[in-house]
Design a protein around this motif. Structure first.
Motif, short mmCIF file in Angstrom:
data_model
loop_
_atom_site.label_atom_id
_atom_site.label_comp_id
_atom_site.label_asym_id
_atom_site.label_seq_id
_atom_site.Cartn_x
_atom_site.Cartn_y
_atom_site.Cartn_z
N PHE A 1 0.81 -1.21 0.00
CA PHE A 1 0.00 0.00 0.00
C PHE A 1 0.85 1.27 0.00
CE2 PHE A 1 -3.85 -2.22 2.20
CZ PHE A 1 -4.21 -2.78 0.99
N GLU A 2 1.84 1.33 0.90
CA GLU A 2 2.68 2.53 0.99
C GLU A 2 3.49 2.72 -0.29
OE1 GLU A 2 2.65 4.80 3.23
OE2 GLU A 2 1.28 3.77 4.61
N GLU A 3 4.00 1.62 -0.80
CA GLU A 3 4.81 1.67 -2.04
C GLU A 3 3.99 2.21 -3.21
OE1 GLU A 3 6.19 -1.78 -5.19
OE2 GLU A 3 6.30 -2.23 -3.04
N VAL A 4 2.75 1.76 -3.33
CA VAL A 4 1.90 2.20 -4.44
C VAL A 4 1.49 3.66 -4.26
CG1 VAL A 4 -0.28 1.80 -5.65
CG2 VAL A 4 1.13 -0.14 -4.93
N ALA A 5 1.22 4.07 -3.03
CA ALA A 5 0.88 5.48 -2.77
C ALA A 5 2.04 6.38 -3.19
CB ALA A 5 0.56 5.67 -1.28
N ALA A 6 3.27 5.96 -2.85
CA ALA A 6 4.45 6.75 -3.23
C ALA A 6 4.62 6.78 -4.75
CB ALA A 6 5.69 6.17 -2.57
N LEU A 7 4.36 5.65 -5.41
CA LEU A 7 4.46 5.59 -6.87
C LEU A 7 3.49 6.57 -7.51
CD1 LEU A 7 5.35 4.22 -9.56
CD2 LEU A 7 3.51 2.56 -9.16
N CYS A 8 2.26 6.61 -7.02
CA CYS A 8 1.26 7.53 -7.58
C CYS A 8 1.72 8.98 -7.45
CB CYS A 8 -0.07 7.33 -6.87
SG CYS A 8 -0.87 5.74 -7.20
N ARG A 9 2.25 9.32 -6.31
CA ARG A 9 2.69 10.71 -6.09
C ARG A 9 3.87 11.06 -6.98
NH1 ARG A 9 1.84 9.11 -0.52
NH2 ARG A 9 -0.19 9.89 0.19
N ARG A 10 4.78 10.10 -7.16
CA ARG A 10 5.94 10.37 -8.04
C ARG A 10 5.50 10.64 -9.46
NH1 ARG A 10 8.31 5.97 -5.38
NH2 ARG A 10 8.02 4.62 -7.22
N ARG A 11 4.39 10.04 -9.85
CA ARG A 11 3.89 10.23 -11.21
C ARG A 11 2.96 11.44 -11.31
NH1 ARG A 11 4.90 6.02 -14.72
NH2 ARG A 11 3.25 6.82 -16.07
N GLY A 12 2.89 12.23 -10.24
CA GLY A 12 2.14 13.47 -10.28
C GLY A 12 0.65 13.33 -10.01
N GLU A 13 0.22 12.16 -9.52
CA GLU A 13 -1.20 11.97 -9.24
C GLU A 13 -1.56 12.60 -7.89
OE1 GLU A 13 -3.05 10.79 -11.48
OE2 GLU A 13 -1.77 9.57 -12.78
N ARG A 14 -2.77 13.10 -7.81
CA ARG A 14 -3.32 13.61 -6.55
C ARG A 14 -4.07 12.45 -5.89
NH1 ARG A 14 -3.36 19.17 -5.91
NH2 ARG A 14 -3.96 18.58 -3.79
N VAL A 15 -3.56 11.97 -4.78
CA VAL A 15 -4.03 10.73 -4.17
C VAL A 15 -4.87 11.00 -2.93
CG1 VAL A 15 -3.33 8.51 -3.18
CG2 VAL A 15 -1.97 9.55 -5.02
N ALA A 16 -6.00 10.29 -2.83
CA ALA A 16 -6.78 10.23 -1.60
C ALA A 16 -6.77 8.77 -1.14
CB ALA A 16 -8.22 10.69 -1.83
N ARG A 17 -6.49 8.55 0.15
CA ARG A 17 -6.36 7.20 0.66
C ARG A 17 -7.59 6.82 1.49
NH1 ARG A 17 -0.21 5.95 2.41
NH2 ARG A 17 -1.25 3.94 2.74
N ARG A 18 -8.15 5.68 1.15
CA ARG A 18 -9.35 5.23 1.87
C ARG A 18 -9.03 4.90 3.33
NH1 ARG A 18 -14.31 4.60 1.53
NH2 ARG A 18 -15.50 2.87 2.39
N SER A 19 -7.85 4.37 3.60
CA SER A 19 -7.48 4.00 4.97
C SER A 19 -7.45 5.21 5.89
CB SER A 19 -6.13 3.29 4.99
OG SER A 19 -5.11 4.17 4.55
N LEU A 20 -7.20 6.38 5.33
CA LEU A 20 -7.14 7.62 6.11
C LEU A 20 -8.45 8.39 6.05
CD1 LEU A 20 -3.56 8.84 5.09
CD2 LEU A 20 -4.22 7.46 7.08
N ASP A 21 -9.45 7.79 5.39
CA ASP A 21 -10.77 8.42 5.24
C ASP A 21 -10.66 9.78 4.56
OD1 ASP A 21 -13.51 8.19 5.45
OD2 ASP A 21 -13.60 9.31 7.34
N GLU A 22 -9.72 9.89 3.60
CA GLU A 22 -9.55 11.15 2.88
C GLU A 22 -10.62 11.28 1.80
OE1 GLU A 22 -4.68 11.55 3.40
OE2 GLU A 22 -5.53 10.77 1.52
#
Length: 425
Positions: A277-298
Motif C-alpha cells: 500500500f505505501e509503495e503504491v501510494a508513493a508511486l502515484c505521487r511520483r507520477r504526479g497523481e493527486r491521491v486520496a487514501r481510503r485507509s485515512l478516510d480522505e
C-alpha cells in the motif's frame, strides 16, 4: 476395480527435501503472521479441540477465502452441530476470515507440511472431514488424514495447464497424494482431466462447476457502493483491482491516456497485497497523481485523480461504484484474479492476457461478450477511452456478465450434496 497406485517413497523423498530446505521455508512464512496467532501453529502446535464435531476447510489466501465464503456460510447452516475450522497460509487470508466471520468459525494457520507438524495438527484438531480448496494438495497433511480414516475432499478443484506441467515433474508424489483424496469436486471437465492425468481416480471425481459463480451480494455492499457513487458525483470512474508490482505502473499510464480525453476521470487503485500500500501510494505521487487514501478516510476532491483502496474487505463495494473494472494479476505473469466479482455487479470487465488461473471463467465471459482483454498499458488506455465514450456498450457488457453468472450458478448446491455422503448432520 484396482485402487489408486501408492508411491510412499515419493512422499519420503519430498519430506527429506522439506527438512533440507526448512531454513528457507521458515523464513518465507515468518512474515505471514498476525498478533492473535502464535508462530508455533506452523508446526501444528494448536490447542487440542474437543466438544462438538469439527469440519476443517483449508483456503490458501484472501482470494480463496473470498471465493469459499458461500461454501463456508452454507456449511455452517447445513451442519449446525459442527464447529467449522478454517486454515490459511497467509496473514491476509487470516485477516479476511476474521473480518468475514468474526468468532463464528475458528481459524489457524495451516502447518508447514513436515510429517511431524502435519501429524500433530491432525491429531489435535481431529476433524470429521477435511476440505481442501482448489489446488491445495499437501502430501503429508493428506497422509495424516488418511492414516486416521478422515475423509478428504478437494472442492472447487482447479488445475491450470501450467500447474499440470509443474506437478508432472513430481508425478509419483502427486499420484500418491491424490490417491488419498476421497472426492474431487472439479470446476470443469478440463480440470478433472488434468487431475486424472496426475493419478486422481476417475470413480472419485465429479464435475460440479465453479463455486466462484455463486457470489453472495449483501445489502451492506450495495449501500456502501451507493454512498461512494454519491461522493464521486458525476465523474467517470474506473477501478484497477488486485494489482501487482509491475502492473501499477501500466495502470497509471493507461489512466494518464484516459485523462487526455476525460480530464475529470478518477482511478480507484486497489493493490493486491497490503504490504504494498505505501509503495503504491508513493508511486502515484511520483507520477504526479493527486491521491486520496481510503485507509485515512480522505475525501475525493475535485482535483483527486487516484483513490487508493488501501483497506481490506471492501473490494466489492469499490467495484460497485465504478463504470469499468480492470482485474489485475493479468498484465504480469500471475495468472489473473476473480473476474466474476465485478461482473456480478453489472460492471464492464477488462483484463490483461495472463489468465491461466481463470481460463475457464475467462472463456465463458469472452464468448458472451462480457470481457475485454488487452495486451498492454496502451491497449488498456484505448479500451478505457472507447468504453467511457460509449455508455450503451458498457451497459451491454455489464448485462452480459450478469447473465453469465446467472446461467452458471449451482456448483454450491452440487458440492453440498456431494459432501452429504461423508458427513452426519
Amino acid at each position: 476395480m484396482a485402487g489408486p497406485r501408492r508411491y510412499p517413497w515419493a512422499r519420503w523423498l519430498y519430506s527429506a527435501a522439506l527438512y533440507l530446505l526448512s531454513p528457507l521455508v521458515w523464513r518465507r512464512v515468518w512474515r505471514e503472521w498476525v498478533p492473535t496467532h502464535l508462530r508455533r501453529e506452523r508446526l501444528g502446535a494448536i490447542v487440542s479441540e474437543s466438544g462438538c464435531p469439527r469440519l476443517w476447510l483449508h483456503a490458501a489466501s484472501v482470494g480463496e477465502v473470498q471465493a469459499a465464503r458461500p461454501l463456508i456460510e452454507s456449511l455452517r447452516q447445513r451442519y449446525p452441530r459442527h464447529r467449522l475450522v478454517v486454515t490459511t497460509m497467509t496473514a491476509t487470508g487470516a485477516e479476511r476470515v476474521k473480518s468475514l466471520f468474526e468468532d463464528e468459525v475458528s481459524h489457524y494457520f495451516v502447518p508447514l507440511d513436515f510429517p511431524g507438524a502435519a501429524d500433530r495438527f491432525i491429531a489435535r484438531l481431529r476433524p470429521e472431514m477435511a476440505l481442501f480448496f482448489e489446488t491445495e494438495l499437501w502430501p503429508n497433511l493428506l497422509h495424516a488424514c488418511h492414516r486416521r480414516g478422515i475423509p478428504v475432499a478437494v472442492v472447487n478443484g482447479r488445475l491450470s495447464a501450467k500447474g499440470l506441467r509443474g506437478y508432472q515433474r513430481v508425478r509419483a508424489l502427486m499420484a500418491d497424494a491424490l490417491g488419498k483424496v476421497d472426492w474431487l469436486a472439479a470446476k470443469s471437465e478440463q480440470d478433472a482431466e488434468r487431475f486424472r492425468t496426475l493419478g486422481m481416480p476417475v470413480e472419485r471425481t465429479s464435475v460440479v462447476g465453479s463455486l466462484k459463480f455463486d457470489i453472495p451480494l449483501d445489502d451492506a455492499t450495495c449501500i456502501d457502493s451507493e454512498r461512494l457513487r454519491i461522493e464521486r458525483e458525476t465523474r467517470p470512474v474506473w477501478i484497477a483491482a488486485s494489482t501487482h508490482a509491475g502492473e501499477d505502473e501500466q495502470v497509471l499510464m493507461a489512466h494518464a491516456g484516459l485523462r487526455e480525453h476525460h480530464p475529470d476521470a478518477l482511478l480507484i487503485l486497489v493493490p493486491r497485497h497490503p504490504q504494498r500500500f505505501e509503495e503504491v501510494a508513493a508511486l502515484c505521487r511520483r507520477r504526479g497523481e493527486r491521491v486520496a487514501r481510503r485507509s485515512l478516510d480522505e475525501p475525493v476532491q475535485a482535483d483527486t485523480t487516484v483513490y487508493l483502496g488501501d483497506t481490506m474487505g471492501e473490494l466489492m463495494a469499490l467495484y460497485g461504484t465504478a463504470d469499468l473494472a480492470f482485474v489485475g494479476g493479468s498484465l504480469v505473469p500471475i495468472g489473473g484474479h476473480n473476474l466474476l466479482e465485478p461482473a456480478s455487479l453489472g460492471v464492464a470487465v477488462l483484463s490483461g492476457p495472463e489468465l491461466a488461473n481463470f481460463e475457464d471463467v475467462a472463456e465463458v465471459l469472452r464468448e458472451a461478450g462480457a470481457l475485454i482483454e488487452v495486451a498492454d498499458a496502451f491497449a488498456l488506455g484505448e479500451a478505457l477511452i472507447a468504453l467511457m465514450d460509449d455508455p450503451e456498450a458498457r451497459h451491454r457488457q455489464g448485462v452480459a456478465g450478469r447473465e453469465v453468472i446467472a446461467a452458471n450458478q449451482g456448483a454450491l448446491q452440487r458440492t453440498l450434496e456431494g459432501l452429504d455422503s461423508f458427513l452426519r448432520k
